[in-house]
Design a protein around this motif. Sequence first.
Motif, PDB file in Angstrom:
ATOM      1  N   THR A 127       0.156  -0.980  -0.034  1.00  0.00           N
ATOM      2  CA  THR A 127       0.046  -0.319  -0.110  1.00  0.00           C
ATOM      3  C   THR A 127       0.911   1.362   0.126  1.00  0.00           C
ATOM      4  O   THR A 127       0.533   2.159  -0.799  1.00  0.00           O
ATOM      5  CB  THR A 127      -0.894   0.026   0.988  1.00  0.00           C
ATOM      6  N   TYR A 128       1.839   1.008   0.881  1.00  0.00           N
ATOM      7  CA  TYR A 128       2.773   2.459   0.376  1.00  0.00           C
ATOM      8  C   TYR A 128       3.584   2.332  -0.778  1.00  0.00           C
ATOM      9  O   TYR A 128       3.580   3.657  -1.326  1.00  0.00           O
ATOM     10  CB  TYR A 128       4.420   2.045   2.230  1.00  0.00           C
ATOM     11  N   GLU A 129       3.788   1.579  -0.700  1.00  0.00           N
ATOM     12  CA  GLU A 129       4.200   1.673  -2.742  1.00  0.00           C
ATOM     13  C   GLU A 129       3.816   2.175  -3.632  1.00  0.00           C
ATOM     14  O   GLU A 129       3.292   3.202  -4.221  1.00  0.00           O
ATOM     15  CB  GLU A 129       4.713   0.198  -2.643  1.00  0.00           C
ATOM     16  N   MET A 134       1.381   6.375  -7.255  1.00  0.00           N
ATOM     17  CA  MET A 134      -0.398   6.267  -8.189  1.00  0.00           C
ATOM     18  C   MET A 134      -0.270   5.880  -9.027  1.00  0.00           C
ATOM     19  O   MET A 134      -1.188   5.355  -9.324  1.00  0.00           O
ATOM     20  CB  MET A 134      -0.755   7.245  -7.765  1.00  0.00           C
ATOM     21  N   PHE A 135       0.667   6.007 -10.510  1.00  0.00           N
ATOM     22  CA  PHE A 135       0.467   5.720 -11.501  1.00  0.00           C
ATOM     23  C   PHE A 135       1.758   4.354 -11.983  1.00  0.00           C
ATOM     24  O   PHE A 135       1.244   3.237 -12.718  1.00  0.00           O
ATOM     25  CB  PHE A 135       1.471   6.248 -12.440  1.00  0.00           C
ATOM     26  N   GLY A 136       1.829   3.874 -10.124  1.00  0.00           N
ATOM     27  CA  GLY A 136       2.229   2.208 -10.438  1.00  0.00           C
ATOM     28  C   GLY A 136       1.155   1.383 -11.392  1.00  0.00           C
ATOM     29  O   GLY A 136       1.991   0.321 -12.083  1.00  0.00           O
ATOM     30  N   PRO A 137       0.607   0.879 -11.057  1.00  0.00           N
ATOM     31  CA  PRO A 137      -0.530   0.072 -11.871  1.00  0.00           C
ATOM     32  C   PRO A 137      -0.296   0.295 -13.520  1.00  0.00           C
ATOM     33  O   PRO A 137      -0.224  -0.497 -14.316  1.00  0.00           O
ATOM     34  CB  PRO A 137      -1.550  -0.505 -11.216  1.00  0.00           C
ATOM     35  N   LEU A 167       1.756  10.186  -3.365  1.00  0.00           N
ATOM     36  CA  LEU A 167       1.237  10.629  -2.564  1.00  0.00           C
ATOM     37  C   LEU A 167       2.208  11.371  -1.048  1.00  0.00           C
ATOM     38  O   LEU A 167       1.387  11.105   0.205  1.00  0.00           O
ATOM     39  CB  LEU A 167       0.083  10.141  -2.107  1.00  0.00           C
ATOM     40  N   LEU A 168       3.510  10.964  -1.436  1.00  0.00           N
ATOM     41  CA  LEU A 168       3.818  10.863   0.504  1.00  0.00           C
ATOM     42  C   LEU A 168       3.850  12.266   0.864  1.00  0.00           C
ATOM     43  O   LEU A 168       4.184  13.322  -0.108  1.00  0.00           O
ATOM     44  CB  LEU A 168       5.465  10.714  -0.127  1.00  0.00           C
ATOM     45  N   ASN A 169       3.827  12.513   1.939  1.00  0.00           N
ATOM     46  CA  ASN A 169       3.884  14.110   2.933  1.00  0.00           C
ATOM     47  C   ASN A 169       2.495  14.820   2.004  1.00  0.00           C
ATOM     48  O   ASN A 169       3.467  15.837   1.918  1.00  0.00           O
ATOM     49  CB  ASN A 169       5.187  14.417   2.715  1.00  0.00           C
ATOM     50  N   ILE A 247       3.524   6.973   5.664  1.00  0.00           N
ATOM     51  CA  ILE A 247       3.283   8.029   4.324  1.00  0.00           C
ATOM     52  C   ILE A 247       3.576   9.483   4.206  1.00  0.00           C
ATOM     53  O   ILE A 247       3.644  10.073   3.336  1.00  0.00           O
ATOM     54  CB  ILE A 247       1.766   8.306   4.264  1.00  0.00           C
ATOM     55  N   THR A 248       4.529   9.844   6.028  1.00  0.00           N
ATOM     56  CA  THR A 248       5.077  11.236   6.513  1.00  0.00           C
ATOM     57  C   THR A 248       6.695  11.190   6.488  1.00  0.00           C
ATOM     58  O   THR A 248       6.838  10.241   7.775  1.00  0.00           O
ATOM     59  CB  THR A 248       4.314  11.712   6.999  1.00  0.00           C
TER      60      THR A 248
END
Lengths: 307, 296
Positions: A127-129, A134-137, A167-169, A247-248
């Motif tokens: 989920t972190y990855e 977000m464009f991973g898939p 979406l980090l930070n 995530i932060t």
Amino acid sequence: MMVERTPVLDTLTYVFLLVGICVVGFPIFYALTAATLPLDKVVQVPMPLVPGDQFFVNLGAAWSEGHLGRQLVNSFIMASGITLGKITVSMFGAFSIVYFNYRFRTVAFATVFCTLMLPVEVRILPTYEMAANMFGPLQWLIDTLHLGAVVQWFTGNEFEVALEWSLLNSYTGLILPLVASATCTFLFRQFFLTIPEELCEAAKLDGASAMAFFWRILLPLSTTNIAALVVIEFVYGWNQYLWPLLITTTPEMTTAVIGLKDLIPQADDLPTWNVAMAGALLVMAPPVLVVLLMQRWFVKGLVEREK
Amino acid sequence: MIKRSHFSSKGLAYLLITPQVLVTLAFFYWPAVQGLVQSLMLSDPFGLKSQFVWFENFQRIFTDPLYLKSIGITLFFSLATAFISLAVGLFLGSMANRALRAKALLRTLLIWPYAVAPAISGILWLFLLHPSYGVVAYFLSEVIGIDWNPVLNGNDALFLVIIASAWKQISYNFVFFMAGLQAIPHSLVEAAAIDGAGPLRRFWVITFPLLSPTIFFLTVMNIIYAFFETFGVIHTVTQGGPGGATNTLVYKVYQDGFIGLNLGASAAQSLVLMVLIITITVLQFRYVEKKVQYTM
């Protein structure tokens, strides 16, 4: 209720309850006392149980040490975002599942409900990855189909696709992954199913559209359920730990519950437990107040979940 | 299930369900599939190279003494946490149900720890049980005479996180037991009283069996809580130490994956947890389906 006269047992009941309340409340009483004491009193063993007058001094120290002010704002945004997002997404979802008939209805239903009990804790890394890109898939799809090579073949130029949206930070990163919850959808579905058929029939006879029915009939009928969920989800959102931790990466973007950790005195520090306790009280105050002020809805909402 | 009278606009129906499905796919299914793939791969810490190794990661974690120790710790930790918070919750719930006056006040006074984050509960108890400054620690060592030191002694540390986790959960159980007790038909209790059963006997013969669905539900919820939501307690209070004495399964996933960067092992551990929670959920649903049988 009273079945028979048992004066001894009745007295014992109140004694036990009093003891119970004291035991359950002791950590808070102790924290409150510690938060009002100056450093030299807090480190006394045992600590005096008479409150001092340093409460606001300690509160101020907790506030300025670290980024507690900013983090409280972050916590508030995260908790409200999760509450609002979850309720909106799941109300629309349940409305679609209960009041419409379409081909993939059962599939959508099954897809969502399979995730009923899967907390974020069991799928931490992937989920972190996903949140990190977000464009991973999409990237995976492009790479597997060798779309880059296809374009290269057509145009003759070196071509490589690298998509990234992290979406980090960000507040989106704090909120969005936790908005997915089958529990709320399930509760709304159960509730919608108890609403009399006649209401929808009457609305249709009067020529109301689906959305008019939703806004003017379904939403007003759901207010108690929504109030109950607001309490539960706000507390849930405010108290999140693992996800904001991942995530932060900066103290400015993290939440107050995580920021508190920096106030705990370590072995070589000054034992400023008075400041740590003041900070802890400050951070726990918003959800505790929400639960106490909206107690009626909270109890209802919590107990509903068993059904 | 669907309403007999429903709307026919298909486009709107898809539009309404889209956000939920998208978020679910992005944050549940895709990560779950990724986790599954990762658990069958062996990668270097920088994620540059990976190699398909079948079930080697699983083989490795189940032969790792640290992982097996963590399973034991987690089981003990969860059962102890669930038992303490259930027992205290049931006791306070039945006492509050007996009380004739001030029920609302009692509820208010016992309900609020629910809103305290597990991590904050951890901080409060860390102070109370601090070997040098804590008042409960003082009581334990000076009055009872225990050589108390959670910083060095693994059992003490485990006790500390169990108490911090159970304390917060008491109010949750209390709320459910209050509701469950109020739903028990008054006539049954009266009938038993007429037959000469005393309060304690009435509790064991009538109240307790009728509460069994609530108790079962709460046991499952408490174990899930202890397994997953207590991460905050462990992270603020002990970080899995001393010497891995409080290293629960969820904390180990985090430690191996994020700090140790051992992606394959972490994914395999996640998968084990996922299978576990799915099993619990399925069992719970099967039980709930045949729950409403009040045969005595």
